[in-house]
Design an enzyme around this catalytic site. Structure first.
Site, PDB file in Angstrom:
ATOM      1  N   SER A 159       0.841  -1.202   0.000  1.00  0.00           N
ATOM      2  CA  SER A 159       0.000   0.000   0.000  1.00  0.00           C
ATOM      3  C   SER A 159       0.874   1.249   0.000  1.00  0.00           C
ATOM      4  O   SER A 159       2.051   1.195   0.368  1.00  0.00           O
ATOM      5  CB  SER A 159      -0.923  -0.012   1.223  1.00  0.00           C
ATOM      6  OG  SER A 159      -0.183  -0.193   2.407  1.00  0.00           O
ATOM      7  N   GLU A 197       1.117   5.509   0.902  1.00  0.00           N
ATOM      8  CA  GLU A 197       0.564   6.648   1.644  1.00  0.00           C
ATOM      9  C   GLU A 197       0.913   7.946   0.916  1.00  0.00           C
ATOM     10  O   GLU A 197       2.055   8.150   0.515  1.00  0.00           O
ATOM     11  CB  GLU A 197       1.158   6.650   3.058  1.00  0.00           C
ATOM     12  CG  GLU A 197       0.644   7.780   3.915  1.00  0.00           C
ATOM     13  CD  GLU A 197       1.075   7.642   5.368  1.00  0.00           C
ATOM     14  OE1 GLU A 197       0.842   6.577   5.967  1.00  0.00           O
ATOM     15  OE2 GLU A 197       1.654   8.605   5.890  1.00  0.00           O
ATOM     16  N   GLY A 235      -2.536  11.960  16.417  1.00  0.00           N
ATOM     17  CA  GLY A 235      -2.043  13.092  15.640  1.00  0.00           C
ATOM     18  C   GLY A 235      -0.704  13.573  16.142  1.00  0.00           C
ATOM     19  O   GLY A 235      -0.360  13.386  17.319  1.00  0.00           O
ATOM     20  N   ASP A 236       0.060  14.156  15.239  1.00  0.00           N
ATOM     21  CA  ASP A 236       1.354  14.729  15.601  1.00  0.00           C
ATOM     22  C   ASP A 236       1.137  15.999  16.400  1.00  0.00           C
ATOM     23  O   ASP A 236       0.231  16.782  16.093  1.00  0.00           O
ATOM     24  CB  ASP A 236       2.145  15.076  14.329  1.00  0.00           C
ATOM     25  CG  ASP A 236       2.758  13.832  13.701  1.00  0.00           C
ATOM     26  OD1 ASP A 236       3.150  12.921  14.453  1.00  0.00           O
ATOM     27  OD2 ASP A 236       2.821  13.784  12.463  1.00  0.00           O
ATOM     28  N   ALA A 250      -5.997   8.099  20.619  1.00  0.00           N
ATOM     29  CA  ALA A 250      -6.557   7.412  19.443  1.00  0.00           C
ATOM     30  C   ALA A 250      -7.652   6.422  19.850  1.00  0.00           C
ATOM     31  O   ALA A 250      -8.648   6.263  19.137  1.00  0.00           O
ATOM     32  CB  ALA A 250      -5.441   6.704  18.685  1.00  0.00           C
ATOM     33  N   PHE A 270      14.461  12.038  10.683  1.00  0.00           N
ATOM     34  CA  PHE A 270      13.688  10.856  11.071  1.00  0.00           C
ATOM     35  C   PHE A 270      13.784  10.596  12.566  1.00  0.00           C
ATOM     36  O   PHE A 270      12.805  10.320  13.230  1.00  0.00           O
ATOM     37  CB  PHE A 270      14.206   9.607  10.358  1.00  0.00           C
ATOM     38  CG  PHE A 270      13.762   9.515   8.925  1.00  0.00           C
ATOM     39  CD1 PHE A 270      12.594  10.123   8.501  1.00  0.00           C
ATOM     40  CD2 PHE A 270      14.506   8.801   8.004  1.00  0.00           C
ATOM     41  CE1 PHE A 270      12.190  10.023   7.187  1.00  0.00           C
ATOM     42  CE2 PHE A 270      14.110   8.699   6.693  1.00  0.00           C
ATOM     43  CZ  PHE A 270      12.947   9.309   6.278  1.00  0.00           C
ATOM     44  N   HIS A 307       3.591  -0.984   3.894  1.00  0.00           N
ATOM     45  CA  HIS A 307       2.898   0.291   3.657  1.00  0.00           C
ATOM     46  C   HIS A 307       3.977   1.357   3.435  1.00  0.00           C
ATOM     47  O   HIS A 307       4.720   1.686   4.361  1.00  0.00           O
ATOM     48  CB  HIS A 307       2.042   0.637   4.877  1.00  0.00           C
ATOM     49  CG  HIS A 307       1.240   1.896   4.742  1.00  0.00           C
ATOM     50  ND1 HIS A 307       0.155   2.014   3.895  1.00  0.00           N
ATOM     51  CD2 HIS A 307       1.357   3.113   5.347  1.00  0.00           C
ATOM     52  CE1 HIS A 307      -0.362   3.234   3.996  1.00  0.00           C
ATOM     53  NE2 HIS A 307       0.353   3.925   4.859  1.00  0.00           N
ATOM     54  N   LYS A 355       6.269  10.804  -3.778  1.00  0.00           N
ATOM     55  CA  LYS A 355       7.249  10.573  -4.852  1.00  0.00           C
ATOM     56  C   LYS A 355       7.235   9.090  -5.218  1.00  0.00           C
ATOM     57  O   LYS A 355       6.975   8.244  -4.357  1.00  0.00           O
ATOM     58  CB  LYS A 355       8.631  10.987  -4.372  1.00  0.00           C
ATOM     59  CG  LYS A 355       8.699  12.476  -4.069  1.00  0.00           C
ATOM     60  CD  LYS A 355      10.116  12.885  -3.763  1.00  0.00           C
ATOM     61  CE  LYS A 355      10.147  14.374  -3.509  1.00  0.00           C
ATOM     62  NZ  LYS A 355      10.785  14.726  -2.266  1.00  0.00           N
TER      63      LYS A 355
HETATM   64  C1  LIG Z   1       0.881   4.657   9.848  1.00  0.00           C
HETATM   65  C2  LIG Z   1       0.908   6.019  10.512  1.00  0.00           C
HETATM   66  C3  LIG Z   1       0.257   7.085   9.898  1.00  0.00           C
HETATM   67  C4  LIG Z   1       0.233   8.358  10.503  1.00  0.00           C
HETATM   68  N1  LIG Z   1      -0.440   9.379   9.890  1.00  0.00           N
HETATM   69  C5  LIG Z   1      -0.547  10.582  10.514  1.00  0.00           C
HETATM   70  C6  LIG Z   1      -1.342  11.644   9.960  1.00  0.00           C
HETATM   71  O1  LIG Z   1      -1.951  11.496   8.895  1.00  0.00           O
HETATM   72  N2  LIG Z   1      -1.410  12.819  10.640  1.00  0.00           N
HETATM   73  C7  LIG Z   1      -0.768  13.012  11.840  1.00  0.00           C
HETATM   74  O2  LIG Z   1      -0.881  14.104  12.425  1.00  0.00           O
HETATM   75  N3  LIG Z   1      -0.001  12.027  12.385  1.00  0.00           N
HETATM   76  C8  LIG Z   1       0.114  10.826  11.764  1.00  0.00           C
HETATM   77  N4  LIG Z   1       0.863   9.822  12.341  1.00  0.00           N
HETATM   78  C9  LIG Z   1       1.635  10.100  13.556  1.00  0.00           C
HETATM   79  C10 LIG Z   1       0.820   9.903  14.856  1.00  0.00           C
HETATM   80  O3  LIG Z   1      -0.266  10.799  14.887  1.00  0.00           O
HETATM   81  C11 LIG Z   1       1.792  10.174  16.010  1.00  0.00           C
HETATM   82  O4  LIG Z   1       2.742   9.151  16.093  1.00  0.00           O
HETATM   83  C12 LIG Z   1       1.165  10.489  17.359  1.00  0.00           C
HETATM   84  O5  LIG Z   1       2.193  11.030  18.188  1.00  0.00           O
HETATM   85  C13 LIG Z   1       0.574   9.294  18.099  1.00  0.00           C
HETATM   86  O6  LIG Z   1      -0.538   8.830  17.486  1.00  0.00           O
HETATM   87  P1  LIG Z   1      -1.269   7.465  17.986  1.00  0.00           P
HETATM   88  O7  LIG Z   1      -2.491   7.334  17.219  1.00  0.00           O
HETATM   89  O8  LIG Z   1      -0.313   6.353  18.013  1.00  0.00           O
HETATM   90  O9  LIG Z   1      -1.618   7.909  19.508  1.00  0.00           O
HETATM   91  P2  LIG Z   1      -2.148   7.142  20.750  1.00  0.00           P
HETATM   92  O10 LIG Z   1      -2.408   5.719  20.475  1.00  0.00           O
HETATM   93  O11 LIG Z   1      -3.250   7.951  21.338  1.00  0.00           O
HETATM   94  O12 LIG Z   1      -0.875   7.208  21.723  1.00  0.00           O
HETATM   95  C14 LIG Z   1      -0.195   8.437  21.960  1.00  0.00           C
HETATM   96  C15 LIG Z   1       0.657   8.303  23.228  1.00  0.00           C
HETATM   97  O13 LIG Z   1      -0.191   8.292  24.390  1.00  0.00           O
HETATM   98  C16 LIG Z   1      -0.005   7.112  25.149  1.00  0.00           C
HETATM   99  N5  LIG Z   1      -1.331   6.716  25.654  1.00  0.00           N
HETATM  100  C17 LIG Z   1      -2.387   6.350  24.926  1.00  0.00           C
HETATM  101  N6  LIG Z   1      -3.467   6.119  25.731  1.00  0.00           N
HETATM  102  C18 LIG Z   1      -3.062   6.391  26.992  1.00  0.00           C
HETATM  103  C19 LIG Z   1      -3.698   6.385  28.256  1.00  0.00           C
HETATM  104  N7  LIG Z   1      -4.997   6.048  28.401  1.00  0.00           N
HETATM  105  N8  LIG Z   1      -2.976   6.749  29.348  1.00  0.00           N
HETATM  106  C20 LIG Z   1      -1.687   7.100  29.219  1.00  0.00           C
HETATM  107  N9  LIG Z   1      -1.013   7.129  28.038  1.00  0.00           N
HETATM  108  C21 LIG Z   1      -1.699   6.781  26.947  1.00  0.00           C
HETATM  109  C22 LIG Z   1       0.601   6.111  24.160  1.00  0.00           C
HETATM  110  O14 LIG Z   1       1.351   5.082  24.775  1.00  0.00           O
HETATM  111  C23 LIG Z   1       1.471   7.028  23.307  1.00  0.00           C
HETATM  112  O15 LIG Z   1       2.673   7.314  23.957  1.00  0.00           O
HETATM  113  C24 LIG Z   1       0.910   8.545  11.757  1.00  0.00           C
HETATM  114  C25 LIG Z   1       1.595   7.469  12.347  1.00  0.00           C
HETATM  115  C26 LIG Z   1       1.585   6.216  11.762  1.00  0.00           C
HETATM  116  C27 LIG Z   1       2.322   5.078  12.430  1.00  0.00           C
END
Ligand SMILES: Cc1cc2nc3c(=O)[nH]c(=O)nc-3n(C[C@H](O)[C@H](O)[C@H](O)COP(=O)(O)OP(=O)(O)OC[C@H]3O[C@@H](n4cnc5c(N)ncnc54)[C@H](O)[C@@H]3O)c2cc1C
Length: 284
Positions: free
Chosen positions: A14, A16, A107-108, A125, A218, A266, A272
């Protein structure tokens, strides 16, 4: 088609993409889509910019991937920049466009800030997965992110795996990993994921490192570590040689993952086609 259904029958390749900001960049993306089409990706995905600034663009490009290019497509959603009303409107729009897949993310953290401040409706998330399942049932196949080298904010790998489990328990049905350069991290992670009782597919996130200036970026961006031998090989080399060394490494990395039975690759294409195309040409 739902990614959960695709992954039942086959392993996936896939791509992205991100929504281009300028018209010139749109041309680059069109060219990339055209070039990569021949590799018949099982699905493509469109990223969602933190801060909510690209909600419309992400939706627009997700729909275009479906309508103009007939891809199975996944839209990225983030907690950052979105409240329940934004999610409701986006899921409704995806349903109307027959888009079946969502990647649910925290999200970042926006540039210039160091701490994550939760929005009013979603903190993690897992909250987003729960909400989308509650409001749309089984309509979408939902993916979540996994971290072979641990999420940078997590206290330990065990805590991070607990978090992954929460996302799966809320209804996620596949995982896509953060990029990594050493397959050891992926295999080790997979082992921990399975031991935690998580049995949904884990797709490997791939972003080849083809020049040294990317290395610092990175590591800062997502905590992925760069293997020392790769760094040493690239040092003092011309950009062209760095590209060849990085490409060669990525071909071996992807080939190794594929041979070991990885459920999917993925590619973070950065819109690119060059490196991704070369890798696919050489491993398939
Ligand atoms: C395949 C992929 C695609 C991505 N695409 C995007 C994008 O389109 N846009 C973007 O902005 N970012 C994107 N990201 C980056 C991502 O948003 C970041 O890595 C972000 O910092 C964490 O997202 P997450 O969904 O893993 O967060 P979460 O799963 O919410 O985790 C975030 C942090 O909080 C901790 N945590 C979660 N739940 C709890 C809880 N209940 N109590 C205490 N700690 C907790 C986790 O251990 C982790 O350290 C992508 C990442 C990947 C791997």
């Amino acid at each position: 088609m739902k990614i959960s259904e695709i992954l039942k029958d086959k392993r996936s390749v896939s791509f992205e993409f991100f929504p281009p900001k300028k018209q010139e960049s749109e041309q680059v993306l069109f060219e990339t889509i055209k070039k990569l089409r021949r590799y018949n990706p099982e699905f493509v995905s469109v990223t969602y910019g933190a801060g909510g600034s690209t909600t419309e663009k992400t939706l627009e490009w997700t729909k275009r991937m479906k309508e103009d290019h007939d891809y199975s497509v996944m839209m990225h959603f983030t907690c950052i920049g979105a409240d329940a009303a934004v999610i409701d409107s986006a899921t409704q729009s995806l349903k109307e466009s027959r888009v079946d897949n969502i990647l649910a993310l925290r999200g970042d953290i926006p540039a210039g800030t160091t701490e994550f401040k939760p929005t009013k409706d979603f903190q993690y998330a897992a909250d987003l997965v729960r909400y989308i399942r509650k409001t749309t049932g089984d309509h979408f196949s939902i993916g979540v992110a996994g971290y072979p080298e641990k999420h940078p904010e997590a206290g330990s790998m065990a805590e991070d795996i607990d978090n992954l489990k929460r996302k799966v328990d809320e209804g996620a049905d596949f995982i896509i990993t953060q990029l990594f350069f050493d397959n050891f991290y992926f295999y080790n992670y997979l082992d921990k994921v399975r031991k935690a009782g998580i049995n949904i597919p884990v797709v490997a996130g791939i972003m080849p490192l083809v020049n040294l200036s990317q290395a610092v970026k990175f590591t800062d961006m997502c905590g992925a570590s760069i293997p020392k031998p790769l760094l040493e090989k690239m040092e003092d080399k011309s950009l062209k040689d760095q590209f060849e060394i990085g490409l060669d490494y990525a071909v071996k990395q992807c080939g190794g993952l594929w041979e070991s039975g990885a459920e999917g690759l993925h590619f973070y294409t950065l819109n690119k086609h060059g490196v991704t195309e070369e890798i696919l040409k050489r491993i398939f």
